[in-house]
Scaffold this active site. Structure first.
Site, PDB file in Angstrom:
ATOM      1  N   CYS A   1     -12.052 -13.902  29.451  1.00 48.61           N
ATOM      2  CA  CYS A   1     -10.724 -14.006  30.071  1.00 48.61           C
ATOM      3  C   CYS A   1     -10.751 -14.862  31.334  1.00 48.61           C
ATOM      4  O   CYS A   1      -9.774 -15.546  31.646  1.00 48.61           O
ATOM      5  CB  CYS A   1     -10.166 -12.625  30.377  1.00 48.61           C
ATOM      6  SG  CYS A   1     -11.253 -11.612  31.386  1.00 48.61           S
TER       7      CYS A   1
ATOM      8  N   HIS B   1     -10.461  -7.634  34.477  1.00 50.43           N
ATOM      9  CA  HIS B   1      -9.780  -8.551  33.567  1.00 50.43           C
ATOM     10  C   HIS B   1      -9.017  -9.612  34.353  1.00 50.43           C
ATOM     11  O   HIS B   1      -8.402  -9.326  35.365  1.00 50.43           O
ATOM     12  CB  HIS B   1      -8.807  -7.748  32.693  1.00 50.43           C
ATOM     13  CG  HIS B   1      -8.107  -8.576  31.669  1.00 50.43           C
ATOM     14  ND1 HIS B   1      -8.773  -9.296  30.708  1.00 50.43           N
ATOM     15  CD2 HIS B   1      -6.781  -8.831  31.479  1.00 50.43           C
ATOM     16  CE1 HIS B   1      -7.887  -9.944  29.956  1.00 50.43           C
ATOM     17  NE2 HIS B   1      -6.681  -9.677  30.402  1.00 50.43           N
TER      18      HIS B   1
END
Ligand SMILES: [Zn+2]
Ligand SMILES: [Zn+2]
Length: 368
Positions: free
Chosen positions: A36, A299
């Site tokens: 990510c 994330h």
């Protein structure tokens, strides 16, 4: 070649974009295992107009030795990035896997490992630096072949992201001034004692008195003296990237508070007095958000403004329409701004740099 001092194309050229990119959302990027951070950085670079335009016109690969050679010697970082950006903007699809970049991570940063979460800012720096260094390498080759008489350390990457800070130290005994110039590709701001981007900028550029254990050796007085140190912007970049140092909290914890910021940023208060570029004005076009507790876990996702001025949230495969309010409400980690007008050429290169410290990189910790 003329490609170095060429005027950057700062606004979008819709004719170069696929129908899908004009009508619909940005291309989603599959998460290939803790990637990510990579997807977020790629989305922001893809939506950096002068870089995207440069890539869409193949202005790097058409001059690169790695693509013209029949026997390919090496994978070139800039060619990889160009291909990725062109794919993202010209494919008529909704989803793609950035497998090539993922498998070539080490070309950008030797110590990066496929499948491991990395710091998005660190990755961004490595991508920018490796593309810049590629430009310098090609320039040297051309100079050898006498095809390019231009000198120095300029490159299209530096033309896009590069700027310069001046650090001035003034002796409080004799008044002598000493100026040092550092070229930068972004600005990293402390946020521990700030609640807003503006405040963090003010703190970064506010004068600091060097005294006590921190005295300054004045060349004129020839002794340690009290002095005033002041940073200012000597050259404002065309694309301004700002990292908020969220991972430098007390005891290494993340600084997870909200830092207020606005769509428009004017650097007027921070410019060097001698600058001929007194009021550079910027507009936000991208951000990277990190959720979680450390840069190598948690994330990352990104917000970008597309060629039609719509905001999107790009969260790996999931791309959704967003709004400026949503963008501004996030606890951002990295901000991307573009100048309303390209920096005047007169303000481009009229300083003598230290040269040595071209890229100031603040590595937090060396990863095993
Ligand atoms: Zn190349
Ligand atoms: Zn002095």
């Amino acid at each position: 070649m003329g490609l170095i001092r060429e005027k950057l194309q700062m606004s979008w050229l819709p004719s170069l974009l696929s129908e899908k990119r004009k009508r619909g959302p940005p291309l989603g990027l599959k998460n290939l295992g803790n990637s990510c951070y990579l997807n977020s950085v790629l989305q922001c670079l893809t939506y950096t107009p002068p870089l995207a335009n440069f890539c869409l016109k193949f202005q790097h690969s058409s001059h690169c030795d790695s693509s013209s050679d029949s026997a390919k010697i090496r994978d070139c970082p800039f060619c990889l990035l160009e291909k990725r950006i062109v794919r993202s903007l010209s494919l008529d699809q909704t989803l793609d896997a950035p497998a090539k970049i993922q498998s070539c991570l080490r070309i950008f940063a030797e110590h990066f490992r496929c499948g491991r979460q990395e710091d998005a800012h660190e990755f961004l720096r490595y991508v920018i630096d490796s593309c810049h260094n590629t430009c310098l390498r090609l320039k040297k080759l051309r100079r050898k072949a006498a095809a390019d008489p231009s000198n120095g350390t300029s490159s299209v990457v530096k033309e896009i992201f590069g700027g310069a800070l001046q650090s001035q130290v003034k002796c409080l005994s004799c008044g002598a001034e000493s100026n040092k110039v550092d070229e930068i590709m972004d600005i990293s701001l402390d946020i521990l004692n700030s609640g807003s981007l503006k405040d963090a900028m003010h703190k970064f550029f506010q004068p600091e008195v060097l005294d006590g254990n921190n005295k300054y050796k004045c060349d004129n007085c020839k002794k340690l003296v009290a002095a005033r140190k002041q940073m200012s912007i000597l050259q404002a970049p065309n694309i301004l990237v700002i990292q908020l140092k969220r991972f430098e909290g007390i005891f290494g914890g993340k600084i997870d508070k909200t830092i207020a910021f606005e769509e428009v940023l004017v650097l007027s208060g921070f410019m060097c007095k001698s600058s001929q570029d007194p009021q550079p004005e910027y507009n936000l076009f991208g951000t990277i958000v990190h959720s979680g507790f450390s840069p190598d876990s948690g994330h990352y996702y990104a917000y970008i403004k597309d060629a039609m001025c719509r905001w999107y949230c790009c969260n790996d495969s999931y791309v959704s329409l967003s709004t400026l309010q949503e963008v501004l409400s996030e606890k951002v980690y990295i901000l991307f701004f573009t100048r309303a007008n390209q920096r005047p050429v007169s303000a481009s290169n009229n300083f003598a740099s230290n040269g040595v410290n071209l890229i100031k990189m603040e590595m937090r910790s060396i990863k095993a």
